[in-house]
Design a protein around this motif. Structure first.
Motif, PDB file in Angstrom:
ATOM      1  N   ASP A  43       1.069 -21.279 -24.203  1.00 54.29           N
ATOM      2  CA  ASP A  43       1.059 -20.735 -25.564  1.00 54.29           C
ATOM      3  C   ASP A  43       1.192 -21.831 -26.614  1.00 54.29           C
ATOM      4  OD1 ASP A  43       0.881 -18.207 -24.459  1.00 54.29           O
ATOM      5  OD2 ASP A  43       2.926 -17.596 -25.006  1.00 54.29           O
ATOM      6  N   THR A  44       2.054 -22.800 -26.358  1.00 47.98           N
ATOM      7  CA  THR A  44       2.317 -23.846 -27.342  1.00 47.98           C
ATOM      8  C   THR A  44       1.198 -24.865 -27.400  1.00 47.98           C
ATOM      9  OG1 THR A  44       4.677 -23.489 -26.976  1.00 47.98           O
ATOM     10  CG2 THR A  44       4.060 -25.482 -28.152  1.00 47.98           C
ATOM     11  N   LEU A  45       0.566 -25.171 -26.276  1.00 46.30           N
ATOM     12  CA  LEU A  45      -0.550 -26.120 -26.295  1.00 46.30           C
ATOM     13  C   LEU A  45      -1.752 -25.570 -27.064  1.00 46.30           C
ATOM     14  CD1 LEU A  45      -0.508 -27.669 -22.715  1.00 46.30           C
ATOM     15  CD2 LEU A  45      -0.045 -28.841 -24.882  1.00 46.30           C
ATOM     16  N   GLU A  46      -1.869 -24.252 -27.173  1.00 47.24           N
ATOM     17  CA  GLU A  46      -2.980 -23.648 -27.916  1.00 47.24           C
ATOM     18  C   GLU A  46      -2.931 -24.018 -29.396  1.00 47.24           C
ATOM     19  OE1 GLU A  46      -2.855 -19.420 -27.258  1.00 47.24           O
ATOM     20  OE2 GLU A  46      -3.519 -19.605 -25.198  1.00 47.24           O
ATOM     21  N   THR A  47      -1.727 -24.047 -29.974  1.00 51.98           N
ATOM     22  CA  THR A  47      -1.594 -24.263 -31.423  1.00 51.98           C
ATOM     23  C   THR A  47      -0.728 -25.456 -31.795  1.00 51.98           C
ATOM     24  OG1 THR A  47       0.351 -22.829 -31.541  1.00 51.98           O
ATOM     25  CG2 THR A  47      -1.810 -21.782 -31.859  1.00 51.98           C
ATOM     26  N   CYS A  48      -0.035 -26.021 -30.817  1.00 52.54           N
ATOM     27  CA  CYS A  48       0.950 -27.081 -31.047  1.00 52.54           C
ATOM     28  C   CYS A  48       2.050 -26.615 -32.010  1.00 52.54           C
ATOM     29  CB  CYS A  48       0.291 -28.374 -31.514  1.00 52.54           C
ATOM     30  SG  CYS A  48      -0.640 -29.179 -30.197  1.00 52.54           S
ATOM     31  N   GLU A  49       2.345 -25.339 -31.963  1.00 55.66           N
ATOM     32  CA  GLU A  49       3.458 -24.747 -32.703  1.00 55.66           C
ATOM     33  C   GLU A  49       4.188 -23.815 -31.763  1.00 55.66           C
ATOM     34  OE1 GLU A  49       1.992 -22.695 -36.123  1.00 55.66           O
ATOM     35  OE2 GLU A  49       1.166 -24.493 -37.026  1.00 55.66           O
ATOM     36  N   LYS A  50       5.519 -23.833 -31.826  1.00 52.75           N
ATOM     37  CA  LYS A  50       6.278 -22.928 -30.973  1.00 52.75           C
ATOM     38  C   LYS A  50       6.339 -21.567 -31.652  1.00 52.75           C
ATOM     39  CE  LYS A  50      10.513 -22.055 -28.542  1.00 52.75           C
ATOM     40  NZ  LYS A  50      11.914 -22.299 -28.441  1.00 52.75           N
ATOM     41  N   ASN A  51       5.833 -20.578 -30.942  1.00 55.89           N
ATOM     42  CA  ASN A  51       5.857 -19.209 -31.429  1.00 55.89           C
ATOM     43  C   ASN A  51       6.680 -18.371 -30.464  1.00 55.89           C
ATOM     44  OD1 ASN A  51       3.968 -19.620 -33.641  1.00 55.89           O
ATOM     45  ND2 ASN A  51       2.454 -19.961 -32.035  1.00 55.89           N
ATOM     46  N   PRO A  52       7.198 -17.243 -30.928  1.00 54.90           N
ATOM     47  CA  PRO A  52       7.933 -16.388 -29.990  1.00 54.90           C
ATOM     48  C   PRO A  52       7.001 -15.862 -28.904  1.00 54.90           C
ATOM     49  CG  PRO A  52       7.770 -15.364 -32.180  1.00 54.90           C
ATOM     50  CD  PRO A  52       7.162 -16.722 -32.271  1.00 54.90           C
ATOM     51  N   PRO A  53       7.542 -15.576 -27.728  1.00 55.22           N
ATOM     52  CA  PRO A  53       6.709 -15.059 -26.647  1.00 55.22           C
ATOM     53  C   PRO A  53       5.980 -13.790 -27.067  1.00 55.22           C
ATOM     54  CG  PRO A  53       8.985 -15.383 -25.909  1.00 55.22           C
ATOM     55  CD  PRO A  53       8.939 -15.675 -27.371  1.00 55.22           C
ATOM     56  N   LYS A  54       4.766 -13.656 -26.564  1.00 57.93           N
ATOM     57  CA  LYS A  54       3.945 -12.500 -26.921  1.00 57.93           C
ATOM     58  C   LYS A  54       4.251 -11.313 -26.015  1.00 57.93           C
ATOM     59  CE  LYS A  54       0.255 -15.719 -28.049  1.00 57.93           C
ATOM     60  NZ  LYS A  54      -0.976 -16.299 -27.580  1.00 57.93           N
ATOM     61  N   GLY A  55       4.458 -10.155 -26.622  1.00 55.69           N
ATOM     62  CA  GLY A  55       4.545  -8.910 -25.875  1.00 55.69           C
ATOM     63  C   GLY A  55       5.832  -8.631 -25.121  1.00 55.69           C
ATOM     64  N   LEU A  56       6.882  -9.382 -25.329  1.00 51.99           N
ATOM     65  CA  LEU A  56       8.125  -9.127 -24.616  1.00 51.99           C
ATOM     66  C   LEU A  56       9.230  -8.794 -25.609  1.00 51.99           C
ATOM     67  CD1 LEU A  56       8.104 -12.009 -22.003  1.00 51.99           C
ATOM     68  CD2 LEU A  56       7.616  -9.614 -21.603  1.00 51.99           C
ATOM     69  N   ALA A  57       9.842  -7.648 -25.438  1.00 46.16           N
ATOM     70  CA  ALA A  57      10.934  -7.247 -26.322  1.00 46.16           C
ATOM     71  C   ALA A  57      12.202  -8.044 -25.997  1.00 46.16           C
ATOM     72  CB  ALA A  57      11.193  -5.757 -26.186  1.00 46.16           C
ATOM     73  N   ALA A  58      12.611  -8.011 -24.742  1.00 47.99           N
ATOM     74  CA  ALA A  58      13.811  -8.732 -24.317  1.00 47.99           C
ATOM     75  C   ALA A  58      13.526  -9.386 -22.970  1.00 47.99           C
ATOM     76  CB  ALA A  58      14.992  -7.785 -24.218  1.00 47.99           C
ATOM     77  N   PRO A  59      12.983 -10.610 -22.970  1.00 51.57           N
ATOM     78  CA  PRO A  59      12.639 -11.248 -21.699  1.00 51.57           C
ATOM     79  C   PRO A  59      13.875 -11.606 -20.882  1.00 51.57           C
ATOM     80  CG  PRO A  59      12.343 -12.780 -23.511  1.00 51.57           C
ATOM     81  CD  PRO A  59      12.684 -11.449 -24.109  1.00 51.57           C
ATOM     82  N   ASP A  60      13.664 -11.777 -19.592  1.00 52.77           N
ATOM     83  CA  ASP A  60      14.705 -12.238 -18.684  1.00 52.77           C
ATOM     84  C   ASP A  60      15.249 -13.575 -19.193  1.00 52.77           C
ATOM     85  OD1 ASP A  60      15.660 -12.099 -15.581  1.00 52.77           O
ATOM     86  OD2 ASP A  60      15.184 -14.165 -16.156  1.00 52.77           O
ATOM     87  N   PRO A  61      16.567 -13.797 -19.163  1.00 51.09           N
ATOM     88  CA  PRO A  61      17.121 -15.070 -19.659  1.00 51.09           C
ATOM     89  C   PRO A  61      16.549 -16.299 -18.958  1.00 51.09           C
ATOM     90  CG  PRO A  61      18.896 -13.509 -19.183  1.00 51.09           C
ATOM     91  CD  PRO A  61      17.612 -12.875 -18.729  1.00 51.09           C
ATOM     92  N   ASN A  62      16.278 -16.198 -17.655  1.00 47.47           N
ATOM     93  CA  ASN A  62      15.686 -17.335 -16.937  1.00 47.47           C
ATOM     94  C   ASN A  62      14.262 -17.582 -17.417  1.00 47.47           C
ATOM     95  OD1 ASN A  62      17.886 -17.918 -15.082  1.00 47.47           O
ATOM     96  ND2 ASN A  62      17.423 -15.920 -14.221  1.00 47.47           N
TER      97      ASN A  62
END
Length: 83
Positions: A43-62
Motif C-alpha cells: 500500500d505504501t509503495l503505491e503512493t509513498c505515503e502511509k495511509n490507514p489500512p483499507k477495509g479493516l475496522a479493527a485489525p488484529d494487533p499483530n
C-alpha cells in the motif's frame, strides 16, 4: 569377538504452542504480522505515503504491527526516498 554398544535416543513430540488469551497461537500471530507487513509495504509503495489500512475496522494487533513496519520499510526505501 567384538561387541559394540548402540545408543538409542527418544525425541518427545513438542507440545502445541501456547495459546494467547485471545486464542491466537504464536504461528498464527507470525502469520498475521507477515500478512500485515506485506500489505503495508504494498500500500505504501503505491503512493509513498502511509495511509490507514483499507477495509479493516479493527485489525488484529499483530497484523497492525506488521502493517506499520511494512509501511515504515516502504517509506525508507530507495523508491520513496528518491535515491
Amino acid at each position: 569377538m567384538t561387541i559394540s554398544a548402540v545408543t538409542c535416543t527418544f525425541v518427545a513430540k513438542q507440545p502445541n504452542p501456547p495459546q494467547k488469551p485471545d486464542g491466537n497461537t504464536e504461528g498464527a500471530a507470525r502469520e498475521q504480522y507477515r500478512t500485515g507487513y506485506q500489505q503495508g509495504l504494498k500500500d505504501t509503495l503505491e503512493t509513498c505515503e502511509k495511509n490507514p489500512p483499507k477495509g479493516l475496522a479493527a485489525p488484529d494487533p499483530n497484523w497492525q504491527a506488521g502493517y506499520d513496519k511494512g509501511a515504515e520499510t516502504a517509506l525508507n526505501s530507495k523508491r520513496c526516498q528518491g535515491d
